[in-house]
Motif scaffolding. Structure first.
Motif, mmCIF file in Angstrom:
data_model
loop_
_atom_site.group_PDB
_atom_site.id
_atom_site.type_symbol
_atom_site.label_atom_id
_atom_site.label_comp_id
_atom_site.label_asym_id
_atom_site.label_seq_id
_atom_site.Cartn_x
_atom_site.Cartn_y
_atom_site.Cartn_z
ATOM 1 N N ARG A 1 -0.360 -18.362 -0.170
ATOM 2 C CA ARG A 1 0.044 -17.857 1.106
ATOM 3 C C ARG A 1 -0.179 -16.664 0.454
ATOM 4 N NH1 ARG A 1 4.780 -19.988 4.112
ATOM 5 N NH2 ARG A 1 4.151 -18.476 6.087
ATOM 6 N N ALA A 2 0.092 -16.530 -1.781
ATOM 7 C CA ALA A 2 0.021 -15.084 -2.266
ATOM 8 C C ALA A 2 -1.093 -14.610 -1.893
ATOM 9 C CB ALA A 2 0.316 -14.917 -3.364
ATOM 10 N N GLU A 3 -2.327 -14.827 -2.150
ATOM 11 C CA GLU A 3 -3.941 -14.591 -1.882
ATOM 12 C C GLU A 3 -4.031 -14.757 -0.313
ATOM 13 O OE1 GLU A 3 -5.662 -18.369 -3.551
ATOM 14 O OE2 GLU A 3 -5.622 -17.975 -5.603
ATOM 15 N N ARG A 4 -3.393 -15.450 0.310
ATOM 16 C CA ARG A 4 -3.464 -14.612 2.432
ATOM 17 C C ARG A 4 -3.112 -13.535 2.160
ATOM 18 N NH1 ARG A 4 -2.937 -19.533 3.591
ATOM 19 N NH2 ARG A 4 -0.584 -18.913 4.937
ATOM 20 N N MET A 5 -1.888 -12.839 1.874
ATOM 21 C CA MET A 5 -1.801 -11.952 1.930
ATOM 22 C C MET A 5 -1.787 -10.955 0.730
ATOM 23 S SD MET A 5 3.319 -12.763 1.142
ATOM 24 C CE MET A 5 3.618 -14.111 1.621
ATOM 25 N N HIS A 6 -2.177 -11.397 -0.134
ATOM 26 C CA HIS A 6 -2.952 -9.891 -0.648
ATOM 27 C C HIS A 6 -4.011 -9.477 -0.315
ATOM 28 C CE1 HIS A 6 -5.252 -8.455 -4.394
ATOM 29 N NE2 HIS A 6 -3.927 -7.380 -4.201
ATOM 30 N N MET A 7 -4.945 -10.165 0.355
ATOM 31 C CA MET A 7 -6.094 -9.686 1.073
ATOM 32 C C MET A 7 -5.912 -9.201 2.381
ATOM 33 S SD MET A 7 -8.605 -11.648 -0.279
ATOM 34 C CE MET A 7 -8.945 -12.867 -0.574
ATOM 35 N N ALA A 8 -4.373 -9.203 2.984
ATOM 36 C CA ALA A 8 -4.132 -8.590 4.157
ATOM 37 C C ALA A 8 -4.369 -7.850 3.771
ATOM 38 C CB ALA A 8 -3.335 -9.803 5.121
ATOM 39 N N MET A 9 -3.053 -7.612 2.753
ATOM 40 C CA MET A 9 -2.021 -6.150 2.283
ATOM 41 C C MET A 9 -3.650 -4.854 1.645
ATOM 42 S SD MET A 9 0.968 -7.100 -0.037
ATOM 43 C CE MET A 9 1.165 -5.960 -0.807
ATOM 44 N N LEU A 10 -4.711 -5.848 1.194
ATOM 45 C CA LEU A 10 -5.842 -4.624 0.658
ATOM 46 C C LEU A 10 -6.335 -4.084 2.540
ATOM 47 C CD1 LEU A 10 -6.915 -6.741 -2.031
ATOM 48 C CD2 LEU A 10 -6.122 -4.597 -2.116
ATOM 49 N N ALA A 11 -6.426 -5.370 3.262
ATOM 50 C CA ALA A 11 -6.752 -5.453 3.936
ATOM 51 C C ALA A 11 -5.937 -3.577 5.064
ATOM 52 C CB ALA A 11 -7.323 -6.066 5.269
ATOM 53 N N ARG A 12 -5.267 -3.960 4.403
ATOM 54 C CA ARG A 12 -4.338 -3.117 5.121
ATOM 55 C C ARG A 12 -3.357 -1.521 4.558
ATOM 56 N NH1 ARG A 12 -3.310 -7.040 7.418
ATOM 57 N NH2 ARG A 12 -2.932 -7.260 9.665
ATOM 58 N N GLY A 13 -5.056 -0.849 3.727
ATOM 59 C CA GLY A 13 -4.140 -0.041 2.885
ATOM 60 C C GLY A 13 -3.517 0.121 1.995
ATOM 61 N N TYR A 14 -3.232 -1.481 1.486
ATOM 62 C CA TYR A 14 -2.328 -1.540 -0.141
ATOM 63 C C TYR A 14 -2.928 -0.545 -1.441
ATOM 64 C CZ TYR A 14 0.898 -3.226 -3.634
ATOM 65 O OH TYR A 14 1.278 -3.393 -4.481
ATOM 66 N N THR A 15 -2.144 0.585 -2.105
ATOM 67 C CA THR A 15 -3.012 1.328 -3.036
ATOM 68 C C THR A 15 -2.252 0.175 -4.788
ATOM 69 O OG1 THR A 15 -2.006 2.769 -3.119
ATOM 70 C CG2 THR A 15 -3.946 2.531 -2.075
ATOM 71 N N GLY A 16 -0.790 -0.795 -4.415
ATOM 72 C CA GLY A 16 -0.426 -0.478 -5.872
ATOM 73 C C GLY A 16 1.011 0.027 -6.016
ATOM 74 N N ALA A 17 1.647 0.363 -3.997
ATOM 75 C CA ALA A 17 2.875 1.062 -4.678
ATOM 76 C C ALA A 17 3.217 0.963 -2.772
ATOM 77 C CB ALA A 17 2.832 2.871 -5.028
ATOM 78 N N PHE A 18 4.614 0.690 -3.324
ATOM 79 C CA PHE A 18 5.124 0.690 -1.492
ATOM 80 C C PHE A 18 5.187 2.206 -0.797
ATOM 81 C CE2 PHE A 18 6.505 -3.878 -1.680
ATOM 82 C CZ PHE A 18 5.833 -4.215 -0.707
ATOM 83 N N PRO A 19 4.875 3.176 0.201
ATOM 84 C CA PRO A 19 5.761 3.924 0.288
ATOM 85 C C PRO A 19 7.178 4.372 0.325
ATOM 86 C CG PRO A 19 4.680 3.208 1.861
ATOM 87 C CD PRO A 19 4.369 2.092 0.988
ATOM 88 N N ALA A 20 7.900 5.826 -0.410
ATOM 89 C CA ALA A 20 8.706 5.177 -0.454
ATOM 90 C C ALA A 20 10.185 5.292 0.826
ATOM 91 C CB ALA A 20 9.320 6.587 -1.221
ATOM 92 N N ALA A 21 10.775 4.997 1.196
ATOM 93 C CA ALA A 21 11.553 5.131 2.627
ATOM 94 C C ALA A 21 12.399 6.683 2.056
ATOM 95 C CB ALA A 21 12.778 3.928 2.953
#
Lengths: 350, 270
Positions: free
Chosen positions: B209-229
């Motif tokens: 699951r972690a691997e799938r999630m990570h792929m999905a996050m990369l595909a949506r432009g994850y850069t290593g940090a959550f945008p701050a609220a």
């Protein structure tokens, strides 16, 4: 093995907070340097896994009791020490906030006992040294069991030491040790067996997963960490002695009578502040000034001198009980008023 | 912890309470976190025989629960669930410490009982404060507050990730545990072998699951940090809140409120 706030003195709690916070800072910095993007989500889900795994109990055959995995060693084998430590710490934090397992002040102790000992102490210094590059089956069994037992015993020992250093609980040290260590011997055996079983299961099912954790970390970093740990332990030991003696106030009052301060005053920072706070407990307990300590006081039982207040005074006892009752009423009244007030302030639902 | 599902429901409920909309909920989380810390340090810094001085401290959780309109009964049950541990460790005190400390008329109370009661009261105080903080603030906000108070970023990231996946994974673990329960009769099958393979499979699934999630996050432009609220503001109300509670706690720490009140009343009577 989760400790509770109520058994800790603030000095011990704050010291362990500082130690654990230092561990978190160092491990975070190390992970930043590693720049492995995949690690962050992986740690997150493994934290979730640990959380779920801790909720599933297994029965210990023959005894009718049950236990659960703590997982520090398992995660260290899978993820490496720094990532494992942060993961365990995060799980403990969620447990502290939602289930009040332990508590906020005890969080530092719990992170140290359950996270730092298996992941940063036992895994790098014992497990990885002994296991070697290509372990045989027998060696793996022996080393895993030994490490799990060691981690569990050290953790239990720390619980005992922290409790004793706080001096809130009256259990004698020896008896508490005799109670804690054998129980955790059994739990450690099961923990080792589970760790071993899961690791060998993974080795059969997905051998490539086990490669990640065995990547060697920089030796200097490890040395720094070990040195830091030793210092922290020393400080904790010294401070805790300070903390366990101080609330008694016996020596303090003796020193005051003798007219000389026997305690070193040059400690700085938070410990000093908390120490001063505790010293206040000892000789300025309430609104009453402490009675002049006659020479006979020193021979009286420790408790009698501990709070420096007239312990057998009937008036003080009755006043305490009456005051308590009235306070409870006042608190309840305040709650009622607040609740009614806020209900009245809520606009009617549309 | 009774069952996985029960625990999970509990977790959700406590977090849902944080969605309330009272002035206390709207306070900046930092103020609440700091006030709770001051409170806890004050409570645990009492000597082991101080009991009556602890009682006035209930004003803090009680006021927050009342003003935040939290379900008091539910929180009390949660506090009661944690109590056995403190009782187990503290129950030794009356046996080891038999010095008489208090005299109430003909009744002598030993130091052990006083310190035992003090441990239990302290547990109730600190646990209820921690739970109230969570119920008023929510875990994500507490994490953000801690980051702004100086917690390292990677650790905060880990906490946020953990919190996101907790429900998914705990549900999966709960399903596996229930399946095992249904398939084993009495003690049979709940032993070690099935437990280990259950955990192993859970771990494998988690990992995939972690691997799938990570792929999905990369595909949506994850850069290593959550945008701050949106950043909260530490305004006048927060300052007032923090000052009020810290002052009250510290005052109660040095002056025994209950005893003062008691002498006032008994003095008045005599």
């Amino acid at each position: 093995m989760h400790m509770a706030d109520a058994l800790l003195s603030p000095t011990v709690g704050a010291t362990m907070w500082a130690v654990s916070a230092g561990g978190v800072a160092i491990c975070s910095a190390r992970l930043c340097r590693r720049r492995d993007d995949r690690l962050a989500p992986l740690m997150g889900v493994l934290g979730g896994f640990l959380f779920a795994a801790q909720m599933i109990n297994f029965s210990i055959p023959g005894t009718g009791s049950s236990g659960h995995l703590t997982g520090g060693l398992l995660l260290a084998i899978l993820l490496g020490p720094s990532a494992a430590f942060l993961t365990v710490a995060s799980v403990l934090m969620v447990q502290a906030f939602f289930f009040a397992d332990g508590g906020l002040l005890a969080l530092g102790c719990n992170i140290f006992n359950l996270g730092m000992i298996p992941a940063l102490l036992v895994y790098p210094l014992c497990y990885r040294r002994l296991i070697g590059p290509a372990p045989g089956r027998r060696r793996e069994v022996a080393v895993t069991m030994f490490s799990a037992l060691l981690a569990m015993q050290l953790g239990a020992l720390c619980v005992v030491l922290e409790t004793a250093a706080s001096g809130v609980c009256a259990l004698p040290l020896g008896k508490f040790l005799l109670l804690m260590q054998p129980i955790h011997l059994a739990i450690g055996l099961v923990e080792g067996a589970v760790t071993l079983a899961v690791v060998s299961f993974l080795r059969k099912a997905r051998p490539e997963l086990l490669v990640r954790g065995s990547a060697p970390a920089g030796a200097p970093g490890r040395l720094v960490l070990a040195g830091f740990l030793v210092c922290a332990l020393l400080v904790a030991g010294a401070l805790s002695r300070f903390a366990s003696v101080q609330p008694d106030g016996l020596e303090w009052s003796v020193a005051k009578v003798a007219g000389g301060a026997s305690l070193p005053q040059q400690r700085g920072g938070l410990p000093a502040l908390l120490g001063a706070l505790q010293r206040k407990t000892a000789w300025f307990p309430d609104y009453q000034p402490a009675p002049a300590a006659a020479p006979g006081t020193a021979t009286a039982p420790v408790m009698a001198a501990s709070e420096g207040r007239p312990v057998s005074g009937k008036g003080s006892g009755v006043a305490g009980v009456v005051g308590t009752a009235v306070t409870v009423l006042l608190v309840a009244g305040a709650a009622l008023l607040l609740r009614r007030g806020s209900r009245a302030a809520v606009p009617p639902e549309v | 912890m009774a069952s996985v599902h029960g625990a999970l429901l509990d977790l959700k409920r406590l977090d849902q309470l944080a969605g309330g909309d009272t002035p206390l909920h709207r306070l900046d989380p930092r103020a609440k976190v700091l006030a709770t810390l001051v409170f806890i340090v004050c409570v645990v810094s009492f000597g082991r025989y101080e009991l009556s001085a602890l009682i006035p401290f209930f004003i803090f959780p009680v006021c927050l629960i009342a003003a935040g309109r939290l379900p008091a009964g539910y929180l009390a049950t949660k506090v009661a669930l944690v109590a056995p541990f403190a009782i187990a460790v503290g129950i030794g005190n009356p046996f080891f410490d038999r010095t008489l400390l208090l005299h109430l008329g003909p009744l002598g109370i030993s130091g052990g009982w006083v310190s035992f009661a003090s441990i239990v009261v302290r547990t109730a105080l600190t646990v209820s404060a921690a739970l109230t903080l969570t119920a008023l603030t929510g875990f994500t906000s507490i994490c953000r507050a801690l980051v702004r108070l100086g917690m390292p970023k990677p650790f905060a990231m880990q906490l946020l990730f953990l919190y996101r996946y907790l429900f998914v994974l705990a549900e999966e673990g709960g399903r596996a545990a229930r399946a095992r329960e249904l398939r084993c009769f009495g003690r049979k099958g709940s032993g070690f072998a099935s437990y280990a393979s259950l955990l192993g499979h859970l771990l494998l699934r988690t990992w995939q699951r972690a691997e799938r999630m990570h792929m999905a996050m990369l595909a949506r432009g994850y850069t290593g940090a959550f945008p701050a609220a949106q950043a909260g503001r530490f305004g006048a109300r927060e300052v007032v809140f923090l000052l009020f509670w810290s002052t009250l706690c510290i005052t109660l720490r040095f002056y025994n409120g209950a005893e003062l009140l008691g002498t006032l009343i008994t003095g008045h009577l005599s």
